[in-house]
Design a protein around this motif. Structure first.
Motif, PDB file in Angstrom:
ATOM      1  N   ASN A   1     -23.456   0.077  21.749  1.00  0.00           N
ATOM      2  CA  ASN A   1     -22.086   0.333  21.296  1.00  0.00           C
ATOM      3  C   ASN A   1     -21.145  -0.131  22.413  1.00  0.00           C
ATOM      4  O   ASN A   1     -21.112   0.476  23.484  1.00  0.00           O
ATOM      5  N   THR A   2     -20.405  -1.195  22.173  1.00  0.00           N
ATOM      6  CA  THR A   2     -19.560  -1.789  23.206  1.00  0.00           C
ATOM      7  C   THR A   2     -18.102  -1.658  22.808  1.00  0.00           C
ATOM      8  O   THR A   2     -17.716  -2.091  21.711  1.00  0.00           O
ATOM      9  N   PHE A   3     -17.294  -1.057  23.673  1.00  0.00           N
ATOM     10  CA  PHE A   3     -15.905  -0.801  23.279  1.00  0.00           C
ATOM     11  C   PHE A   3     -15.003  -0.684  24.499  1.00  0.00           C
ATOM     12  O   PHE A   3     -15.464  -0.451  25.627  1.00  0.00           O
ATOM     13  N   MET A   4     -13.709  -0.833  24.257  1.00  0.00           N
ATOM     14  CA  MET A   4     -12.691  -0.665  25.290  1.00  0.00           C
ATOM     15  C   MET A   4     -12.149   0.758  25.220  1.00  0.00           C
ATOM     16  O   MET A   4     -11.886   1.270  24.126  1.00  0.00           O
ATOM     17  N   LEU A   5     -11.978   1.391  26.373  1.00  0.00           N
ATOM     18  CA  LEU A   5     -11.461   2.753  26.400  1.00  0.00           C
ATOM     19  C   LEU A   5      -9.957   2.779  26.116  1.00  0.00           C
ATOM     20  O   LEU A   5      -9.248   1.780  26.271  1.00  0.00           O
ATOM     21  N   ALA A   6      -9.484   3.948  25.703  1.00  0.00           N
ATOM     22  CA  ALA A   6      -8.073   4.106  25.351  1.00  0.00           C
ATOM     23  C   ALA A   6      -7.176   4.035  26.572  1.00  0.00           C
ATOM     24  O   ALA A   6      -7.578   4.372  27.689  1.00  0.00           O
ATOM     25  N   GLY A   7      -5.946   3.610  26.317  1.00  0.00           N
ATOM     26  CA  GLY A   7      -4.918   3.640  27.337  1.00  0.00           C
ATOM     27  C   GLY A   7      -3.982   4.816  27.098  1.00  0.00           C
ATOM     28  O   GLY A   7      -4.418   5.865  26.615  1.00  0.00           O
ATOM     29  N   THR A   8      -2.709   4.636  27.376  1.00  0.00           N
ATOM     30  CA  THR A   8      -1.761   5.754  27.282  1.00  0.00           C
ATOM     31  C   THR A   8      -0.584   5.482  26.344  1.00  0.00           C
ATOM     32  O   THR A   8       0.240   6.368  26.121  1.00  0.00           O
ATOM     33  N   THR A   9      -0.497   4.282  25.768  1.00  0.00           N
ATOM     34  CA  THR A   9       0.671   3.928  24.956  1.00  0.00           C
ATOM     35  C   THR A   9       0.429   4.210  23.479  1.00  0.00           C
ATOM     36  O   THR A   9      -0.560   3.741  22.914  1.00  0.00           O
ATOM     37  N   PRO A  10       1.300   4.940  22.807  1.00  0.00           N
ATOM     38  CA  PRO A  10       1.162   5.153  21.365  1.00  0.00           C
ATOM     39  C   PRO A  10       1.206   3.825  20.611  1.00  0.00           C
ATOM     40  O   PRO A  10       1.953   2.906  20.988  1.00  0.00           O
ATOM     41  N   ALA A  11       0.420   3.738  19.556  1.00  0.00           N
ATOM     42  CA  ALA A  11       0.311   2.485  18.809  1.00  0.00           C
ATOM     43  C   ALA A  11       1.653   2.040  18.244  1.00  0.00           C
ATOM     44  O   ALA A  11       1.964   0.836  18.229  1.00  0.00           O
ATOM     45  N   ASP A  12       2.471   2.987  17.761  1.00  0.00           N
ATOM     46  CA  ASP A  12       3.744   2.585  17.167  1.00  0.00           C
ATOM     47  C   ASP A  12       4.690   1.995  18.208  1.00  0.00           C
ATOM     48  O   ASP A  12       5.520   1.131  17.892  1.00  0.00           O
ATOM     49  N   GLU A  13       4.541   2.411  19.465  1.00  0.00           N
ATOM     50  CA  GLU A  13       5.357   1.816  20.523  1.00  0.00           C
ATOM     51  C   GLU A  13       4.941   0.371  20.793  1.00  0.00           C
ATOM     52  O   GLU A  13       5.775  -0.471  21.148  1.00  0.00           O
ATOM     53  N   ILE A  14       3.636   0.098  20.653  1.00  0.00           N
ATOM     54  CA  ILE A  14       3.154  -1.271  20.857  1.00  0.00           C
ATOM     55  C   ILE A  14       3.731  -2.181  19.781  1.00  0.00           C
ATOM     56  O   ILE A  14       4.239  -3.278  20.071  1.00  0.00           O
ATOM     57  N   ILE A  15       3.680  -1.747  18.530  1.00  0.00           N
ATOM     58  CA  ILE A  15       4.254  -2.542  17.444  1.00  0.00           C
ATOM     59  C   ILE A  15       5.754  -2.734  17.660  1.00  0.00           C
ATOM     60  O   ILE A  15       6.294  -3.836  17.510  1.00  0.00           O
ATOM     61  N   ALA A  16       6.424  -1.661  18.037  1.00  0.00           N
ATOM     62  CA  ALA A  16       7.878  -1.716  18.229  1.00  0.00           C
ATOM     63  C   ALA A  16       8.287  -2.672  19.343  1.00  0.00           C
ATOM     64  O   ALA A  16       9.423  -3.160  19.369  1.00  0.00           O
ATOM     65  N   SER A  17       7.374  -2.968  20.274  1.00  0.00           N
ATOM     66  CA  SER A  17       7.702  -3.839  21.411  1.00  0.00           C
ATOM     67  C   SER A  17       7.658  -5.325  21.064  1.00  0.00           C
ATOM     68  O   SER A  17       8.063  -6.161  21.868  1.00  0.00           O
ATOM     69  N   VAL A  18       7.144  -5.656  19.883  1.00  0.00           N
ATOM     70  CA  VAL A  18       6.931  -7.064  19.516  1.00  0.00           C
ATOM     71  C   VAL A  18       8.138  -7.598  18.748  1.00  0.00           C
ATOM     72  O   VAL A  18       8.478  -7.084  17.673  1.00  0.00           O
ATOM     73  N   LYS A  19       8.768  -8.626  19.303  1.00  0.00           N
ATOM     74  CA  LYS A  19       9.906  -9.241  18.611  1.00  0.00           C
ATOM     75  C   LYS A  19       9.434 -10.110  17.463  1.00  0.00           C
ATOM     76  O   LYS A  19       9.987 -10.065  16.351  1.00  0.00           O
ATOM     77  N   LYS A  20       8.418 -10.921  17.720  1.00  0.00           N
ATOM     78  CA  LYS A  20       7.846 -11.760  16.669  1.00  0.00           C
ATOM     79  C   LYS A  20       6.383 -12.021  17.004  1.00  0.00           C
ATOM     80  O   LYS A  20       6.069 -12.452  18.114  1.00  0.00           O
ATOM     81  N   GLY A  21       5.510 -11.713  16.052  1.00  0.00           N
ATOM     82  CA  GLY A  21       4.085 -11.914  16.330  1.00  0.00           C
ATOM     83  C   GLY A  21       3.224 -11.589  15.126  1.00  0.00           C
ATOM     84  O   GLY A  21       3.681 -11.592  13.976  1.00  0.00           O
ATOM     85  N   LEU A  22       1.973 -11.278  15.418  1.00  0.00           N
ATOM     86  CA  LEU A  22       0.979 -11.032  14.374  1.00  0.00           C
ATOM     87  C   LEU A  22       0.257  -9.729  14.674  1.00  0.00           C
ATOM     88  O   LEU A  22      -0.072  -9.435  15.834  1.00  0.00           O
ATOM     89  N   TYR A  23       0.021  -8.940  13.626  1.00  0.00           N
ATOM     90  CA  TYR A  23      -0.739  -7.691  13.742  1.00  0.00           C
ATOM     91  C   TYR A  23      -2.031  -7.882  12.964  1.00  0.00           C
ATOM     92  O   TYR A  23      -2.028  -7.950  11.738  1.00  0.00           O
ATOM     93  N   ALA A  24      -3.160  -8.003  13.667  1.00  0.00           N
ATOM     94  CA  ALA A  24      -4.463  -8.270  13.049  1.00  0.00           C
ATOM     95  C   ALA A  24      -5.272  -6.983  12.983  1.00  0.00           C
ATOM     96  O   ALA A  24      -5.528  -6.348  14.010  1.00  0.00           O
ATOM     97  N   VAL A  25      -5.672  -6.603  11.771  1.00  0.00           N
ATOM     98  CA  VAL A  25      -6.303  -5.312  11.536  1.00  0.00           C
ATOM     99  C   VAL A  25      -7.796  -5.430  11.263  1.00  0.00           C
ATOM    100  O   VAL A  25      -8.585  -4.580  11.676  1.00  0.00           O
ATOM    101  N   ASN A  26      -8.203  -6.491  10.538  1.00  0.00           N
ATOM    102  CA  ASN A  26      -9.619  -6.679  10.209  1.00  0.00           C
ATOM    103  C   ASN A  26     -10.030  -8.118  10.442  1.00  0.00           C
ATOM    104  O   ASN A  26      -9.215  -9.043  10.271  1.00  0.00           O
TER     105      ASN A  26
END
Length: 477
Positions: free
Chosen positions: A360-385
C-alpha cells in the motif's frame, strides 16, 4: 476449505509430505548458496460476472504447487511444479543446485517469526453460497436501472480468492500466511441521444464477502458508477497546455504509484536504472511531501502479514518532507546492496520468482483544507479519477488519462472535461507540489500492479494535491 484449515493440513497432512524430509531436501539443495527458499502455495479462486441481467461467466479454480529457489550472487536457480510430492521436490533440487558454484558468501539468516495477522483466515469462497452472489449482482443491475432511466448497460462482477502460503528456509525456519481477497466491480453505460458514457467503481479488500453483501455498501458502489457516467454526459473537450493541476484524494494516488513508486523499488536502484538511483538523502520532492509504503494496514488489499520470502511486512518511509529516505527491498537486492529486506519480496504465484514490489503506497496528509486548494487556482484542471497510464522507469516520464476531471476557474470547479491526459516526469512532478491537503484517502480496494509479467494486489492513496506547471494533453487549446 473450512476456516480452521492450517498450512500444516494443506502442505503436509493432505499431501503426505514428511516435514523432516522436506526440510532436509531444502537444506541440501541450498547448501553453499547465498539465499533461497521453498515456497508452497494452495489457492482457490472464483469469479462471477453478470451482464445486462444475465450471468455471462462463472468460474472456480483450485491451484497448488511449489517454487524452489537458490541464489548465488546475482544468479538464481528456480524450479517450480504443480505437483506437491517428494519426487517433484527432488527433481527441483537437482535443478537449483546448478547455481551454487557461483556463490559469494554464507547462506542468509532466515527472518524472525511473527504472530501478527492483518486479516481473517476465513475462506470467503465457501462461506457465501453461490446463489447469494448471483442475487447480489442481480440486485445491483435492478438498482442501477431503477435509479437512472438513461442506463443502457450494466455489468457487475464478484471476484474472490483464498491463498495459503508456507515458506521454508535452509536453516529450518518456517513462515506461513493465509490470505483472503475479494472485489466487487460495477460498470454502467448511460445514453442521452446519440451520446453514450461509461462510469465504473469497485470495492474490496482482504475480507470476506459479508461487507460487500451489505445493501449500503453495494448501493454506494452503484451510485458512484452512475454519478461518474452522468457527469461525463455533460463533459466538454479538455484543454491542452501547461497549467495548474489539482489531484483529488484517493485513487489518483495511482499516478504516485506508477510514476514514483516503481522507481523506488530495490532492483531498479541496485541496477542504477531508476531516475532515483543514488539519491538517498537528497531532496526529490517539495517540502511537505512524505510518501510511505505500508503493508501492515488491517484488511487492506495490498497488505501482507509476511511477504513471499517469509519476511514480516513493514511500514517503509520512502520520502520524508521531500527528502529521499529509502527504497523497497526483497532479500536478494537487499543483500547485494548491504541492507535489510523491507518485506517487499512478492510473487504472483508459486510459478514466479519474488521481486521487490509495492504493497500500500501513499502520500501522507498535509495541513491545507481541500477547498482552500481549489480556491487558490485561478485557472487549471481538477482530476478526480484516472484510467490507464504509461511510465518509463529509467527517466520517470509518464502519461496518464483522466476518466473524470473538471475545469477550475477563479477558484471554482467548472464543467467536466473529456479526454484529458497528464504528461510529466515523476521526479520533477514531486518538486512542483505546492499544496498538500489534509484529506488523505486510500483507494477502495481494487488495485493490481503489473511488473515483469506478474500481477499482485496493491493499494494506493493520497490527499488532495496542487501541482504547478503540469502539462495537460487535450483537444481544446
Amino acid at each position: 476449505m473450512p476456516h480452521s484449515t492450517t498450512t500444516d493440513d494443506l502442505f503436509f497432512q493432505r499431501t503426505g509430505l514428511d516435514r523432516d524430509r522436506v526440510n532436509r531436501i531444502v537444506a541440501d539443495s541450498l547448501a553453499g548458496a547465498d539465499d533461497g527458499e521453498l515456497f508452497l502455495e494452495y489457492r482457490q479462486s472464483e469469479s462471477v460476472t453478470l451482464d445486462d441481467g444475465r450471468i455471462k461467466a462463472a468460474s472456480f479454480d483450485t491451484t497448488q504447487g511449489f517454487g524452489l529457489r537458490a541464489v548465488s550472487g546475482e544468479a538464481t536457480g528456480y524450479a517450480h511444479a504443480s505437483e506437491l510430492s517428494e519426487d517433484a521436490l527432488l527433481r527441483a533440487a537437482d535443478t537449483v543446485r546448478a547455481v551454487r558454484t557461483g556463490h559469494t558468501g554464507q547462506l542468509a539468516v532466515g527472518p524472525a517469526g511473527t504472530n501478527r495477522t492483518l486479516y481473517t483466515d476465513l475462506n470467503p469462497l465457501v462461506l457465501t453460497p453461490f446463489a447469494a452472489k448471483v442475487k447480489l449482482l442481480e440486485a445491483m443491475d435492478a438498482y442501477a436501472r431503477g435509479r437512472e432511466p438513461r442506463v443502457r448497460q450494466v455489468m457487475a462482477s464478484l471476484l474472490g480468492s483464498w491463498q495459503a502460503v508456507r515458506i521454508l528456509r535452509a536453516d529450518g525456519s518456517h513462515a506461513s500466511d493465509i490470505r483472503p481477497l475479494v472485489r466487487l466491480n460495477i460498470s454502467v453505460v448511460v445514453a442521452d441521444g446519440d451520446r453514450m458514457e461509461t462510469g465504473s467503481h469497485g470495492i474490496g479488500g482482504r475480507v470476506t464477502y459479508d461487507g460487500l453483501l451489505e445493501t449500503d455498501h453495494w448501493r454506494a458502489a452503484v451510485d458512484e458508477a452512475l454519478r461518474q457516467a452522468v457527469v461525463n454526459l455533460d463533459s466538454v473537450a479538455a484543454p491542452a497546455g501547461d497549467m495548474t493541476v489539482v489531484l483529488g484524494p484517493g485513487w489518483p494516488g495511482v499516478l504516485l504509484h506508477e510514476a514514483i513508486g516503481h522507481g523506488l523499488e530495490g532492483d531498479f536502484n541496485r541496477k542504477k536504472t531508476s531516475a532515483f538511483s543514488g539519491m538517498i538523502g537528497q531532496r526529490v520532492a517539495a517540502r511537505g511531501v512524505t510518501v510511505v509504503d505500508d503493508g501492515t494496514l488491517q484488511d487492506r488489499r495490498g497488505s501482507i502479514s509476511i511477504d513471499d520470502e517469509g519476511t514480516g511486512s513493514s511500514r517503509t518511509v520512502l520520502i520524508e518532507d521531500g527528502i529521499l529516505k529509502g527504497y523497497m527491498f526483497d532479500r536478494l537486492n537487499a543483500r547485494l546492496m548491504d541492507t535489510r529486506s523491507t518485506g517487499n519480496g512478492r510473487r504472483q504465484s508459486f510459478a514466479s520468482q519474488p521481486l521487490p514490489r509495492m504493497t500500500n503506497t501513499f502520500m501522507l496528509a498535509g495541513t491545507t483544507p481541500a477547498d482552500e486548494i481549489i480556491a487558490s487556482v485561478k485557472k487549471g484542471l481538477y482530476a478526480v479519477n484516472f484510467g490507464g497510464g504509461q511510465v518509463d522507469i529509467t527517466n520517470g516520464k509518464f502519461v496518464f488519462s483522466a476518466t473524470e476531471a473538471y475545469l477550475v476557474e477563479n477558484g471554482k470547479i467548472g464543467p467536466a472535461v473529456k479526454g484529458a491526459t497528464l504528461i510529466g516526469n515523476g521526479p520533477d512532478v514531486l518538486t512542483r507540489v505546492s499544496m498538500v491537503g489534509d484529506d488523505l484517502k486510500l483507494d477502495t480496494g481494487v488495485g493490481t500492479c503489473g511488473k515483469d509479467g506478474q500481477g499482485v494486489p496493491v493499494g494506493v492513496g493520497q490527499p488532495t494535491l496542487r501541482i504547478d506547471g503540469l502539462t495537460v494533453g487535450g483537444t481544446s487549446v
